[in-house]
Design a protein around this motif. Structure first.
Motif, PDB file in Angstrom:
ATOM      1  N   ASP A 100       0.810  -1.216   0.000  1.00 17.16           N
ATOM      2  CA  ASP A 100       0.000   0.000   0.000  1.00 17.16           C
ATOM      3  C   ASP A 100       0.844   1.266   0.000  1.00 17.16           C
ATOM      4  O   ASP A 100       0.329   2.368  -0.172  1.00 17.16           O
ATOM      5  CB  ASP A 100      -0.966   0.004   1.191  1.00 17.16           C
ATOM      6  CG  ASP A 100      -0.257  -0.163   2.525  1.00 17.16           C
ATOM      7  OD1 ASP A 100       0.991  -0.240   2.528  1.00 17.16           O
ATOM      8  OD2 ASP A 100      -0.948  -0.226   3.551  1.00 17.16           O
ATOM      9  N   ARG A 101       2.167   1.126   0.167  1.00 12.75           N
ATOM     10  CA  ARG A 101       3.056   2.283   0.157  1.00 12.75           C
ATOM     11  C   ARG A 101       3.921   2.322  -1.102  1.00 12.75           C
ATOM     12  O   ARG A 101       4.865   3.108  -1.191  1.00 12.75           O
ATOM     13  CB  ARG A 101       3.958   2.264   1.396  1.00 12.75           C
ATOM     14  CG  ARG A 101       3.199   2.317   2.717  1.00 12.75           C
ATOM     15  CD  ARG A 101       4.135   2.409   3.893  1.00 12.75           C
ATOM     16  NE  ARG A 101       4.943   3.633   3.858  1.00 12.75           N
ATOM     17  CZ  ARG A 101       5.899   3.928   4.739  1.00 12.75           C
ATOM     18  NH1 ARG A 101       6.190   3.067   5.707  1.00 12.75           N
ATOM     19  NH2 ARG A 101       6.578   5.041   4.640  1.00 12.75           N
ATOM     20  N   ALA A 102       3.599   1.493  -2.075  1.00 12.18           N
ATOM     21  CA  ALA A 102       4.398   1.454  -3.304  1.00 12.18           C
ATOM     22  C   ALA A 102       4.221   2.741  -4.106  1.00 12.18           C
ATOM     23  O   ALA A 102       3.184   3.416  -4.033  1.00 12.18           O
ATOM     24  CB  ALA A 102       3.992   0.255  -4.151  1.00 12.18           C
ATOM     25  N   LEU A 103       5.246   3.077  -4.870  1.00  8.76           N
ATOM     26  CA  LEU A 103       5.145   4.179  -5.819  1.00  8.76           C
ATOM     27  C   LEU A 103       4.345   3.717  -7.032  1.00  8.76           C
ATOM     28  O   LEU A 103       4.258   2.521  -7.311  1.00  8.76           O
ATOM     29  CB  LEU A 103       6.539   4.628  -6.250  1.00  8.76           C
ATOM     30  CG  LEU A 103       7.407   5.261  -5.155  1.00  8.76           C
ATOM     31  CD1 LEU A 103       8.838   5.397  -5.636  1.00  8.76           C
ATOM     32  CD2 LEU A 103       6.854   6.613  -4.744  1.00  8.76           C
ATOM     33  N   PRO A 104       3.740   4.646  -7.778  1.00 11.94           N
ATOM     34  CA  PRO A 104       2.972   4.244  -8.957  1.00 11.94           C
ATOM     35  C   PRO A 104       3.821   3.438  -9.926  1.00 11.94           C
ATOM     36  O   PRO A 104       4.924   3.869 -10.278  1.00 11.94           O
ATOM     37  CB  PRO A 104       2.536   5.585  -9.575  1.00 11.94           C
ATOM     38  CG  PRO A 104       2.580   6.557  -8.450  1.00 11.94           C
ATOM     39  CD  PRO A 104       3.706   6.111  -7.571  1.00 11.94           C
ATOM     40  N   PRO A 105       3.347   2.277 -10.359  1.00  8.76           N
ATOM     41  CA  PRO A 105       4.120   1.518 -11.352  1.00  8.76           C
ATOM     42  C   PRO A 105       4.110   2.227 -12.700  1.00  8.76           C
ATOM     43  O   PRO A 105       3.183   2.973 -13.022  1.00  8.76           O
ATOM     44  CB  PRO A 105       3.375   0.183 -11.429  1.00  8.76           C
ATOM     45  CG  PRO A 105       1.990   0.492 -10.969  1.00  8.76           C
ATOM     46  CD  PRO A 105       2.105   1.603  -9.972  1.00  8.76           C
ATOM     47  N   ALA A 115       8.120   9.315 -11.808  1.00 13.18           N
ATOM     48  CA  ALA A 115       7.270   8.483 -10.959  1.00 13.18           C
ATOM     49  C   ALA A 115       7.886   8.214  -9.597  1.00 13.18           C
ATOM     50  O   ALA A 115       7.166   7.965  -8.629  1.00 13.18           O
ATOM     51  CB  ALA A 115       6.986   7.161 -11.661  1.00 13.18           C
ATOM     52  N   SER A 116       9.211   8.280  -9.507  1.00 15.70           N
ATOM     53  CA  SER A 116       9.880   7.961  -8.253  1.00 15.70           C
ATOM     54  C   SER A 116      10.362   9.200  -7.515  1.00 15.70           C
ATOM     55  O   SER A 116      11.062   9.088  -6.510  1.00 15.70           O
ATOM     56  CB  SER A 116      11.080   7.032  -8.509  1.00 15.70           C
ATOM     57  OG  SER A 116      12.024   7.640  -9.371  1.00 15.70           O
ATOM     58  N   SER A 117       9.990  10.401  -8.003  1.00 15.49           N
ATOM     59  CA  SER A 117      10.410  11.650  -7.373  1.00 15.49           C
ATOM     60  C   SER A 117       9.189  12.454  -6.944  1.00 15.49           C
ATOM     61  O   SER A 117       8.115  12.319  -7.539  1.00 15.49           O
ATOM     62  CB  SER A 117      11.240  12.491  -8.346  1.00 15.49           C
ATOM     63  OG  SER A 117      12.383  11.789  -8.784  1.00 15.49           O
ATOM     64  N   PRO A 118       9.336  13.303  -5.928  1.00 18.19           N
ATOM     65  CA  PRO A 118       8.238  14.208  -5.570  1.00 18.19           C
ATOM     66  C   PRO A 118       7.861  15.078  -6.748  1.00 18.19           C
ATOM     67  O   PRO A 118       8.709  15.475  -7.539  1.00 18.19           O
ATOM     68  CB  PRO A 118       8.840  15.046  -4.423  1.00 18.19           C
ATOM     69  CG  PRO A 118       9.951  14.195  -3.877  1.00 18.19           C
ATOM     70  CD  PRO A 118      10.499  13.436  -5.052  1.00 18.19           C
ATOM     71  N   ALA A 119       6.565  15.379  -6.861  1.00 18.11           N
ATOM     72  CA  ALA A 119       6.083  16.156  -8.010  1.00 18.11           C
ATOM     73  C   ALA A 119       6.788  17.495  -8.129  1.00 18.11           C
ATOM     74  O   ALA A 119       7.017  18.003  -9.222  1.00 18.11           O
ATOM     75  CB  ALA A 119       4.571  16.364  -7.902  1.00 18.11           C
ATOM     76  N   SER A 120       7.183  18.088  -6.986  1.00 15.73           N
ATOM     77  CA  SER A 120       7.822  19.395  -7.013  1.00 15.73           C
ATOM     78  C   SER A 120       9.186  19.366  -7.667  1.00 15.73           C
ATOM     79  O   SER A 120       9.731  20.399  -8.039  1.00 15.73           O
ATOM     80  CB  SER A 120       7.962  19.933  -5.582  1.00 15.73           C
ATOM     81  OG  SER A 120       8.753  19.051  -4.803  1.00 15.73           O
ATOM     82  N   GLN A 121       9.767  18.146  -7.826  1.00 14.14           N
ATOM     83  CA  GLN A 121      11.100  18.041  -8.411  1.00 14.14           C
ATOM     84  C   GLN A 121      11.058  17.848  -9.921  1.00 14.14           C
ATOM     85  O   GLN A 121      12.096  17.820 -10.570  1.00 14.14           O
ATOM     86  CB  GLN A 121      11.865  16.871  -7.776  1.00 14.14           C
ATOM     87  CG  GLN A 121      12.150  17.070  -6.296  1.00 14.14           C
ATOM     88  CD  GLN A 121      12.945  15.915  -5.717  1.00 14.14           C
ATOM     89  OE1 GLN A 121      13.374  15.016  -6.438  1.00 14.14           O
ATOM     90  NE2 GLN A 121      13.140  15.935  -4.419  1.00 14.14           N
ATOM     91  N   VAL A 122       9.888  17.674 -10.471  1.00 13.01           N
ATOM     92  CA  VAL A 122       9.768  17.401 -11.903  1.00 13.01           C
ATOM     93  C   VAL A 122       9.561  18.711 -12.646  1.00 13.01           C
ATOM     94  O   VAL A 122       8.545  19.370 -12.487  1.00 13.01           O
ATOM     95  CB  VAL A 122       8.604  16.435 -12.184  1.00 13.01           C
ATOM     96  CG1 VAL A 122       8.529  16.127 -13.675  1.00 13.01           C
ATOM     97  CG2 VAL A 122       8.765  15.173 -11.369  1.00 13.01           C
ATOM     98  N   ARG A 123      10.527  19.093 -13.472  1.00 14.85           N
ATOM     99  CA  ARG A 123      10.459  20.355 -14.185  1.00 14.85           C
ATOM    100  C   ARG A 123       9.903  20.164 -15.586  1.00 14.85           C
ATOM    101  O   ARG A 123      10.237  19.219 -16.274  1.00 14.85           O
ATOM    102  CB  ARG A 123      11.861  20.977 -14.270  1.00 14.85           C
ATOM    103  CG  ARG A 123      12.455  21.308 -12.900  1.00 14.85           C
ATOM    104  CD  ARG A 123      13.835  21.922 -13.034  1.00 14.85           C
ATOM    105  NE  ARG A 123      14.399  22.263 -11.738  1.00 14.85           N
ATOM    106  CZ  ARG A 123      15.598  22.799 -11.567  1.00 14.85           C
ATOM    107  NH1 ARG A 123      16.365  23.045 -12.625  1.00 14.85           N
ATOM    108  NH2 ARG A 123      16.033  23.078 -10.355  1.00 14.85           N
TER     109      ARG A 123
END
Length: 209
Positions: free
Chosen positions: A88-93, A174-182
């Protein structure tokens, strides 16, 4: 280009992408990247059946097949998107669907089964069409987002670029916080997806599929 040549191009593209996947995973030690691969020709089979840490992953080349049993493949993926084996704590595949043809089985049933799973709906779904014979409508349905279109590869260079993007830039997102995606566009679920590369035009003769 014939089917054998397309498979060879796909094998080359994936083999070139693997080292970049390992680099991306190494840049985010808080996320464990596991890889599985399923093929669909005459039926569907796990090509890499065990979730394999990317640092241990080695690509075994695919061989040319006959049919395009895409629905069966989606059903098999859906079976694995439950808790367990997911947590239940997995990152989105990240699901990358690559096809050069029309589904030859019940695609709709397979997609319905995939989307009936919470992790199927939350997955980042990317589709790559090889050549002009791929069913773009089915690939669009798999993506499930009108802002994100299937990527169309008509030569080896574009296929390599798209596979590398799907397995590195999307994986990093997918494996990073949304704020880090430019510069991210076209969200899929809760994951912003970086813009895909433009199709590559070779400097030499163009090998159109």
């Amino acid at each position: 280009m014939d089917y054998d040549a397309k498979i060879q191009a796909l094998n080359q593209a994936i083999a070139e992408a693997v080292p970049h996947m390992k680099t991306v995973a190494g840049e985010n030690p808080n996320a464990q990247v596991l890889v599985r691969v399923i093929t669909f020709s005459d039926g569907a089979q796990w090509h890499v059946s065990v979730p394999t840490p990317i640092e241990d992953f080695k690509w075994t080349p695919l061989k040319a097949g006959g049919m395009t049993d895409m629905g069966k493949a989606l059903s098999m993926v859906a079976e694995q998107l439950t808790i367990p084996p997911m947590t239940d704590r997995a990152l989105p595949p990240v699901l990358v669907l690559i096809s050069d043809g029309q589904p030859t089985d019940d695609f709709a049933a397979g997609l319905d089964e995939l989307m009936s799973r919470p992790w199927g709906r939350k997955a980042v779904r990317i589709a790559i069409a090889i050549g002009d014979d791929a069913d773009l409508e089915c690939l669009q349905q798999f993506i499930g987002n009108c802002e994100l279109k299937p990527l169309r590869a008509n030569n080896v260079e574009s296929l390599t670029a798209f596979v590398k993007w799907a397995s590195t830039a999307v994986l990093k997102s997918a494996s990073s916080p949304a704020s880090q995606v430019r510069g991210a566009v076209a969200p899929s679920g809760n994951v912003p997806i970086p813009p895909p590369p433009d199709p590559v035009t070779p400097a030499g003769p163009v090998d159109v599929w």
